[in-house]
Scaffold this motif. Structure first.
Motif, PDB file in Angstrom:
ATOM      1  N   LEU A 526     -54.774  -9.887-109.224  1.00 41.75           N
ATOM      2  CA  LEU A 526     -54.920  -8.863-110.248  1.00 41.75           C
ATOM      3  C   LEU A 526     -53.575  -8.578-110.902  1.00 41.75           C
ATOM      4  CD1 LEU A 526     -56.975  -6.935-111.445  1.00 41.75           C
ATOM      5  CD2 LEU A 526     -56.299  -5.270-109.746  1.00 41.75           C
ATOM      6  N   LYS A 527     -52.576  -8.490-110.061  1.00 49.05           N
ATOM      7  CA  LYS A 527     -51.252  -8.170-110.577  1.00 49.05           C
ATOM      8  C   LYS A 527     -50.792  -9.243-111.553  1.00 49.05           C
ATOM      9  CE  LYS A 527     -47.009  -8.028-108.616  1.00 49.05           C
ATOM     10  NZ  LYS A 527     -46.229  -7.935-107.382  1.00 49.05           N
ATOM     11  N   CYS A 528     -50.968 -10.484-111.135  1.00 49.73           N
ATOM     12  CA  CYS A 528     -50.554 -11.586-111.990  1.00 49.73           C
ATOM     13  C   CYS A 528     -51.285 -11.556-113.321  1.00 49.73           C
ATOM     14  CB  CYS A 528     -50.824 -12.915-111.299  1.00 49.73           C
ATOM     15  SG  CYS A 528     -49.531 -13.339-110.173  1.00 49.73           S
ATOM     16  N   VAL A 529     -52.567 -11.386-113.225  1.00 46.77           N
ATOM     17  CA  VAL A 529     -53.351 -11.397-114.456  1.00 46.77           C
ATOM     18  C   VAL A 529     -52.873 -10.306-115.381  1.00 46.77           C
ATOM     19  CG1 VAL A 529     -55.636 -11.018-115.406  1.00 46.77           C
ATOM     20  CG2 VAL A 529     -55.375 -12.374-113.346  1.00 46.77           C
ATOM     21  N   LEU A 530     -52.644  -9.150-114.815  1.00 48.78           N
ATOM     22  CA  LEU A 530     -52.284  -8.024-115.679  1.00 48.78           C
ATOM     23  C   LEU A 530     -50.893  -8.190-116.267  1.00 48.78           C
ATOM     24  CD1 LEU A 530     -53.836  -5.088-113.697  1.00 48.78           C
ATOM     25  CD2 LEU A 530     -54.666  -6.166-115.766  1.00 48.78           C
ATOM     26  N   THR A 531     -49.955  -8.729-115.495  1.00 49.00           N
ATOM     27  CA  THR A 531     -48.615  -8.896-116.074  1.00 49.00           C
ATOM     28  C   THR A 531     -48.622 -10.003-117.108  1.00 49.00           C
ATOM     29  OG1 THR A 531     -48.164 -10.148-114.075  1.00 49.00           O
ATOM     30  CG2 THR A 531     -47.111  -8.005-114.262  1.00 49.00           C
ATOM     31  N   VAL A 532     -49.304 -11.071-116.809  1.00 48.22           N
ATOM     32  CA  VAL A 532     -49.242 -12.223-117.709  1.00 48.22           C
ATOM     33  C   VAL A 532     -50.037 -11.976-118.980  1.00 48.22           C
ATOM     34  CG1 VAL A 532     -49.876 -14.640-117.938  1.00 48.22           C
ATOM     35  CG2 VAL A 532     -48.837 -13.824-115.839  1.00 48.22           C
ATOM     36  N   HIS A 533     -51.202 -11.377-118.812  1.00 47.75           N
ATOM     37  CA  HIS A 533     -52.091 -11.303-119.972  1.00 47.75           C
ATOM     38  C   HIS A 533     -52.194  -9.901-120.556  1.00 47.75           C
ATOM     39  CE1 HIS A 533     -53.412 -15.419-119.679  1.00 47.75           C
ATOM     40  NE2 HIS A 533     -53.538 -15.260-118.368  1.00 47.75           N
ATOM     41  N   ALA A 534     -51.166  -9.118-120.301  1.00 46.78           N
ATOM     42  CA  ALA A 534     -51.206  -7.738-120.808  1.00 46.78           C
ATOM     43  C   ALA A 534     -51.427  -7.706-122.315  1.00 46.78           C
ATOM     44  CB  ALA A 534     -49.919  -7.019-120.453  1.00 46.78           C
ATOM     45  N   SER A 535     -50.782  -8.582-122.994  1.00 47.23           N
ATOM     46  CA  SER A 535     -50.878  -8.532-124.449  1.00 47.23           C
ATOM     47  C   SER A 535     -52.278  -8.884-124.914  1.00 47.23           C
ATOM     48  CB  SER A 535     -49.898  -9.510-125.059  1.00 47.23           C
ATOM     49  OG  SER A 535     -50.290 -10.822-124.702  1.00 47.23           O
ATOM     50  N   TYR A 536     -52.834  -9.894-124.285  1.00 54.69           N
ATOM     51  CA  TYR A 536     -54.186 -10.283-124.684  1.00 54.69           C
ATOM     52  C   TYR A 536     -55.148  -9.139-124.434  1.00 54.69           C
ATOM     53  CZ  TYR A 536     -58.829 -12.117-124.004  1.00 54.69           C
ATOM     54  OH  TYR A 536     -60.176 -12.299-124.044  1.00 54.69           O
TER      55      TYR A 536
END
Lengths: 676, 829
Positions: A526-536
């Motif tokens: 979850l953390k990874c997804v949120l940091t990486v794809h925050a902009s999307y």
């Protein structure tokens, strides 16, 4: 089985076991079963109140029973007598129960003391007692027997008065409402004057022995002529093997001997209860329990002659649920039915006679047929334990739904806030962009080619994950999502196609709600997804409803140190972004694989994200409600370049991710205020 | 129609049963227990109340069987009287007026004409054991002023006094002292527990004492759970042994009748039987449910009984098997849930045993059952913080039950759980449907179902101190595996972060009112929009309810500052307000009426009013000296028909309320005798005992005699009066023994009447034989009275001398009657 037991020896004996509700509030139900035991049940909680075995229960089984009218009074002193006369009904304690036996004796059993009170033998019957009736005021007891006699017992003075009632056995008795007359019946019905013991009227009766007699009215239908206590009253009779219940009227002239009207039921009546009508308008309500285990309800205003037999207004049946395919529902016999004092509900006794169930059923006159489904399978085991402790344990099984904070349903669902028009527009747009099938096929071809190439080059995790999410393949997802390698996770997330982000998040949310051990792994993802794809994510218009559950989940999980974790998360995000921005921007993001991947089943998301990409500028203000701090904008800009270089956020996973989400989709007013 | 008298407050149940030790009758058929101002007689077999002995004007504090006549019972009360009862018929025989408050009663078979009572002299906490000489007198009320002092400075509780070794001595304990008074020597020995002050024995104060029935052995219970057995050799010399099993204070001790075993009980709710007074030889009866407060043993030795703190008496067989439970309204703990009516069974529902809801039948004044909500083993230990059942509500005609349980150890550690139970008609029981952990962040203050008849979806609202109220709805949770329904949160509302204190639905379910401290907010129940707010700035809202039927446009709120407000929902304006410190406000489900109970320094007052007019329909002042905690309207099954305006509010429902001391009271218009004495009216049916072997021997003999006689008499065509018809005999046999004149007086008459004269051919002329002649006219009738045996009568005739003269009027009349009877035929012998 239960019903037939009583009369198995004699074909003309009435069916059913002797049983009766206690008078007034019907607190108890007494049932004398064929094994000679007298059991008294509490109707309110279906508990065995007491059990009594007469000493001669095998030779002289109980053939009939009757509750004494609520405690007879002691001889009142003259001073007391001056008081009201209505004291009779006031004491609601019921005590004595009279039992008639097959050998002719009558037992008086005290239910309060739980012991035999007296035994009436001398001067009584020398054959089976068929019916017992208590006189409502005088404390007398009337019994009739196969020995053709009727006996009046005065239980206060022990006087016995015996007279011949019929040429054959006398099978039923009933005392008139004013207490001055007595109905008796063998096959014919006679009305006696109690004082002189003389026959007042004769009625034709039935072809078989009459099993039940009952007065249905306490007042004559036409009030014009003076009422002498008996003329004009109706009474009801039921007989063995007779499916008709007859209603008779006591007329002033002695001519009419046949029945006024009749009710038809499906089988021999076993137990009859009725509500007395007190005025002319009020109908008589009649509940007849038949030998086939059904209850028939009649509602009728008795008013003169009626040729045609009346059929029931309502029939009640009880059946087992019949679980599964094999077992078919079986009928449960109803043993007795009694009207409650409010006349709007019925007490039903059903099941077997050694463990009956007593239930209060509200009557609905509209329905012509009521079938109640009851599961009495667990009632067979005797409930001795509960009888002593009076504790009932409600069922708590695993089928119950459990809501903990964070699970959808615990908190109100977040409803989509954006106005409808927006969505329509976007749909139109996507509609406008419609491409031909040929083009689509072409695009698909390209897509697969590309994929194939990548598969050769890189780790297959992103592909697996994508496929897993699309096909919802549990195995595949497990294989990917259960890695512990942080780097691997990061890389995988980075390579995930954008349209799979939301499904991935939803899958993660689902898994987070599960077992805590697996949740630990999911937090990494979850953390990874949120940091990486925050902009999307921040560009999505309907992010709030889609990820509302996730947000609530995190909110509840970090509740203990809410503010601290908010701060911590924000700081980490800042630091990551700063370090990420310091890194080179040279590395190209391999994530953007295809510009045109069109799949029909996920078209909406697809279009959404395309549109979002195109006009993220326009959508911006609407998606993210009011207050998006400038910090968030920073995040987006830099986030696009962030290439998984944020190693430092190893610890405090959930708090970090928590914060990131907060940054993305500020739902909580508290956060707003904090930031400002 | 019922004749109308004044409306009175009557106690309608839930009186205390565990105040003092219960007492068994000599034959173990009955058990007696004090209950407020009454003594209740229960049957040990059926658990039914056979009689209520009423006559005392204050709390009854002690009961004992009369050692000289075991069919009589002594009771003493704070009203300063000792009363002697005939418990079989429930008749008061005699009253002895002592004058001062009596705190406990003891009787001793050896001290024939005196009883022992505990009185307090001068200072409030100094109690004395004195013996009271009961004078022999014929009058109903006797002054008994002859007190002789036995022991001073004793504990008030009767558990701390015991008579031992056939009345040779009396033992009393207080704090660290055991004093023994020997009646013969008239000396007191006092024993002090050693080192009572040092730490090791810090808690060894005495709590109770029991004496061995035949030996010089005293058992004492202590705070620390130890039982000490004292054996005396001399006045001063003694040894003691220690029995230790209880981990907490020993609440009561009792020796069995023979003295071979000792029973003890305490907070562990385990009855321990120590056999032969040894530590290793003990038996247990565990899981009795609540702290054992008293233990008593039947004189016959076959039954024990334990009184428990949750207001019940358990009757236990000699082999340690519970055989019956006499359960009153459970009143161990405070009532959080308030009073509710189960729409299905019409039973009163409130907190019961720990973690249970009790269902109490108001009609029969009997507990129906306890519903185990929390389903966790209850640990009886002092100072443990337990899970409490704080809220409960019935919805949808009894199909749903919502319960809230809570455990708060510290300020921040709150555990909350809400359970929603569905009534399963198939199995006729509740089944857990949804369990919600932490439905709110803070305590739930109110819980209500939407009970509108047409509502298609069950709706529940919870209001909490965390400032939110949540709306829960029943949704379809079916999936491919099963069909199911479950509750989910539909809406969360708040108002400026104020604590939500109350909530209620309007009658039709269209509006929801939630009070946030001082402000009442009205929400539309379809869209959950805030419709309007009312604020009176008169303190926090304590109660909130909508008017009903014709008054459904009104909303009522009672505030903590003692203002009762009524708002009109159509005009959104305050209709009226009144200054009334409302403690309880309950709407009647069957009418527009609303009952409010206000609290003042003097007591509680009842106001019944309609929201449409501020003038109350009915006011009753001083319904209770105590604070009234909860109230509820119970719909009547059969409506009454009071015509006078003041009583009309009682026509369709009855109002019950619960005071702080947890007595359940209601309003009645019936005259006191009728309401209070239903049980004293009994059946005077002739008791004819079932045949016994004894009967066969005697009875056959008699029958033969009778037959012989009949034969001879028939030959002569003369019918002798049967012995049973002779009034002298029947009077003798049917008059209670204690009211008969002395045996010497009756003897000659009795024997004479039994003699058969050979010259009774003129027997028909005996005046009392009229009905005999009547019956001869009908051929089929014959009359024979049952043979009655009254063993007790003969055994008790010796006592007759004591009470020759105290005959009631009717009995005197009877006696006079048979003095007048012509016995001339006897003289003809």
């Amino acid at each position: 089985m239960a019903a037939g037991g009583g009369g198995s020896c004699d074909p003309l004996a009435p069916a059913g076991v002797p049983c009766a509700f206690s008078p007034h509030s019907q607190a108890y139900f007494a049932l004398a079963s064929t094994d000679g035991h007298l059991r008294v049940w509490e109707t309110a909680n279906n508990r065995l109140h007491q059990e009594y075995v007469p000493s001669a229960h095998l030779s002289g089984t109980c053939t009939c029973l009757a509750w004494a009218p609520a405690r007879l009074q002691a001889k009142e002193s003259p001073q007391r007598k001056k008081r009201k006369s209505e004291a009779v009904g006031m004491s609601n304690q019921t005590d004595l129960l009279a039992l008639g036996t097959a050998v002719g004796s009558i037992l008086l059993y005290s239910t309060v003391k739980g012991e035999l009170h007296s035994k009436l033998i001398s001067g009584g019957h020398d054959n089976r007692v068929n019916c017992i009736q208590w006189h409502q005021d005088s404390g007398c007891l009337y019994s009739c027997s196969d020995d053709k006699h009727i006996v009046e017992w005065n239980v206060q003075t022990c006087k016995v008065n015996k007279w011949k009632g019929d040429n054959s056995s006398v099978s039923s008795l009933c005392i008139s409402p004013d207490g001055k007359m007595l109905l008796s019946a063998g096959r014919t019905i006679k009305l006696w004057v109690l004082e002189t013991k003389e026959v007042y009227r004769h009625f034709t009766g039935h072809a078989t022995p009459v099993s039940s007699l009952m007065f249905t009215t306490i007042r004559p239908p036409n009030e014009s002529q003076p009422f002498d206590g008996i003329t004009g009253l109706y009474f009801l009779s039921g007989a063995v093997h007779d499916r008709l219940l007859n209603v008779w009227q006591v007329r002033s002239e002695n001519k009419e001997k046949s029945a006024v009207m009749s009710f038809t039921v499906t089988d021999e009546p076993v137990y009859i209860d009725l509500t007395l009508s007190e005025n002319k308008e009020e109908p008589v309500k009649l509940a007849v329990v038949c030998r086939d285990g059904q209850v028939h309800l009649f509602e009728h205003i008795l008013n003169g002659y009626c040729k045609k037999p009346l059929t029931s207004n309502c029939t009640i049946q009880i059946a087992t649920p019949g679980k599964g395919k094999k077992s078919t529902p079986k009928p449960i016999p109803i043993l007795a039915a009694g009207f409650c004092s409010d006349k709007m509900s019925l007490l039903l006794v059903y099941g077997s006679w050694f463990q009956p169930t007593i239930e209060r059923v509200a009557l609905n006159s509209r329905e012509p047929h009521m079938c109640l489904v009851r599961d009495i399978s667990n009632c067979w085991a005797p409930k001795v334990e509960t009888a002593i402790t009076k504790v009932r344990t409600p069922v708590m099984n695993s089928e119950a739904k459990v809501l903990v904070p964070g699970i959808p349903g615990h908190h109100a669902a977040i409803k989509p806030a954006p106005p409808q028009t927006e969505q329509v527009e976007s749909k139109r747009k996507s509609g406008g962009n419609e491409v031909s099938i040929e083009e689509r096929l072409g695009a698909m071809d390209i897509d697969t080619h590309k994929k194939g190439k990548e598969d050769l080059q890189t780790n297959s995790f992103p592909v697996l994950l994508t496929q897993g999410l699309e096909s919802n393949d549990f195995e595949m997802l497990n294989k990917v999502l259960q890695t512990r390698n942080v780097n691997l996770i990061k890389k995988t997330v980075l390579r995930m196609p954008l349209h799979t982000i939301i499904p991935l998040l939803q899958e993660l949310t689902k898994r987070l709600q599960g077992h805590p051990n697996s949740a630990v792994l999911m937090v990494q993802w979850l953390k990874c997804v949120l940091t990486v794809h925050a902009s999307y994510l921040s560009t999505l218009p309907d992010l709030v409803p889609q990820l509302g559950t996730l947000y609530q989940l995190m909110e509840s999980r970090v509740k203990t140190f809410q503010k601290l974790s908010h701060l911590h998360g924000k700081l980490i995000l800042l630091i990551t972004q700063v370090t990420a921005s310091e890194k080179t921007k040279g590395a190209t993001s391999p994530g953007q694989k295809a510009k045109l991947v069109y799949e029909e089943e996920s078209s909406e998301e697809e279009s959404d994200d395309e549109i979002a990409d195109k006009d993220s500028e326009d959508n911006w203000d609407e998606d993210e409600e009011e207050s998006e701090s400038e910090k968030d904008e920073d995040v987006e800009e830099e986030d696009e370049d962030a290439e998984g270089k944020d190693e430092e956020n190893g610890e405090d996973r959930d708090t970090a991710s928590e914060k990131e989400l907060n940054g993305d989709s500020d739902l909580d007013p508290e956060n707003e205020s904090e930031e400002e | 129609m019922v004749e109308e008298e004044n409306i009175r407050v009557v106690r309608c149940g839930g009186s205390e049963l565990n105040f003092r030790r219960a007492v068994f009758s000599a034959d173990s058929k009955y058990i007696f227990c004090v209950s407020g101002d009454f003594v209740k007689v229960y049957s040990t077999v059926t658990e039914e109340c056979v009689h209520i002995l009423h006559g005392h004007r204050n709390l009854v504090t002690g009961i004992q069987l009369n050692p000289n006549n075991h069919l009589q019972l002594y009771s003493c009360s704070l009203d300063g009287t000792i009363k002697l009862w005939d418990y079989i018929d429930g008749i008061l025989i005699k009253t002895f007026i002592v004058g001062c408050k009596l705190h406990a009663l003891f009787t001793l078979a050896q001290a024939e004409d005196s009883v022992f009572v505990i009185v307090n002299k001068e200072k409030p906490d100094i109690f004395q054991l004195v013996s009271v000489k009961l004078p022999k007198s014929s009058s109903q009320e006797v002054e008994a002023k002859e007190l002789s002092f036995v022991l001073d400075y004793i504990n008030q509780s009767p558990k701390c006094i015991a008579f031992g070794n056939e009345g040779v001595y009396v033992a009393a304990v207080r704090e660290f002292y055991l004093s023994v008074y020997f009646f013969k020597k008239k000396t007191t020995s006092r024993f002090t527990l050693s080192s009572s002050r040092n730490k090791k024995h810090a808690k060894n104060n005495f709590t109770c004492v029991a004496c061995h029935p035949t030996e010089d052995c005293i058992a004492s219970g202590h705070m620390d759970g130890k039982i000490r057995l004292w054996n005396f050799y001399d006045d001063k010399k003694y040894t003691y042994t220690c029995l230790h099993w209880h981990h907490d204070m020993v609440m009561d001790l009792a020796f069995s009748v023979t003295g071979t075993s000792l029973l003890s009980g305490g907070r562990e709710s385990v009855l321990v039987e120590w056999r032969d007074a040894t530590e290793k030889n003990k038996e247990f009866l565990p899981r009795l449910g609540a702290t054992i407060e008293h233990i008593s043993v039947s004189p016959a030795g076959d039954l024990f009984c334990t009184s428990h703190s949750d207001n019940k008496i358990i009757i236990i067989h000699r082999n340690l098997e519970a055989s019956a439970v006499i359960q009153g309204l459970v009143k161990d703990r405070s009532i959080f849930t308030g009073l509710m009516i189960d729409p299905r069974t019409k039973a009163l529902v409130l907190n019961g045993k720990p973690g249970h809801l009790q269902f109490y039948s108001l009609q029969s004044d009997k507990q129906l059952y306890n519903l185990d909500i929390i389903q966790q083993e209850y640990i009886n230990d002092y100072g443990l913080i337990q899970i409490e059942l704080t809220k409960a509500a019935f919805g949808c005609f009894g199909n749903w039950l919502a319960t809230v349980e809570q455990r708060q150890e510290k300020e921040t550690e709150l555990e909350l759980q809400m359970k929603l139970w569905m009534y399963n008609k198939k199995t006729q029981g509740f089944i857990l449907n949804t369990k919600i952990n932490m439905p709110h962040e803070d305590c739930i203050t109110a819980l209500c179902f939407c009970n509108a008849e047409k509502s298609e979806q069950p709706t529940l609202v919870t209001a909490s101190k965390d400032g939110y109220f949540k709306v829960w709805i029943l949704t379809d949770d079916s999936d491919i595996y099963k069909k199911a329904v479950g509750w989910t949160c539909d809406f969360v509302g708040s108002y400026h972060k104020y604590q939500a204190t109350n909530c209620c639905f309007s009658e039709d379910g269209s509006l929801l009112a939630v009070s946030f401290e001082e402000i009442v907010t009205i929400w539309d129940s379809v869209t959950w929009e805030l419709k309007c707010t009312f604020c009176q700035r008169a303190g926090k809202i304590r109660h909130l309810c909508f008017g009903r039927l014709t008054c459904s446009k009104y909303l009522l709120g009672a505030t903590e500052n003692g203002i009762l407000c009524c708002w009109n929902l159509l005009s959104c304006a305050l209709e009226w307000n009144a200054k009334l410190n409302v403690r309880v406000m309950e709407p009647d489900p069957n009418s527009e009426n609303i009952a409010a109970i206000s609290q003042s320094s003097v007591g509680s007052d009842l106001f019944v009013f309609k929201p449409s007019e501020p003038r109350p329909l009915y006011i009753q002042k001083g319904i209770s000296r105590e604070k009234v905690q909860w109230g509820v309207f119970v719909p009547r099954d059969v409506p009454e028909s009071f015509t006078s305006e003041a009583y009309q509010w009682l026509n369709r429902s009855q109002f019950y309320f619960l005071t702080k001391s947890q007595s359940l009271l209601t309003f009645s218009t019936k005259s006191p005798e009728e309401k209070l004495t239903p049980t004293s009216k009994q059946l005077l049916a002739e008791e004819s005992l079932p045949t016994t072997p004894f009967y066969f021997i005697l009875g056959k003999h008699r029958q033969q005699q009778d037959e012989k006689l009949n034969e001879t008499l028939e030959n002569e065509l003369v019918q002798l009066p049967l012995t049973e018809n002779i009034p002298a005999i029947s009077e003798l046999l049917h008059t209670p023994a204690h009211v008969l004149p002395s045996a010497a007086f009756l003897c000659s008459m009795f024997v004479n009447s039994l003699l058969l004269s050979k010259e009774t051919k003129s027997a028909k002329e005996i005046p009392e034989d009229v009905d005999m002649e009547e019956e001869k006219e009908s051929e089929d009738s014959d009359e024979e009275n049952d043979f009655t045996e009254k063993v007790q009568d003969t055994s008790n005739t010796g006592l007759g001398e004591d009470i020759i003269h105290q005959l009631s009027k009717s009995e005197e009349k009877e006696l006079r009657k048979f003095r007048k009877i012509d016995y001339s035929w006897i003289a003809a012998l």
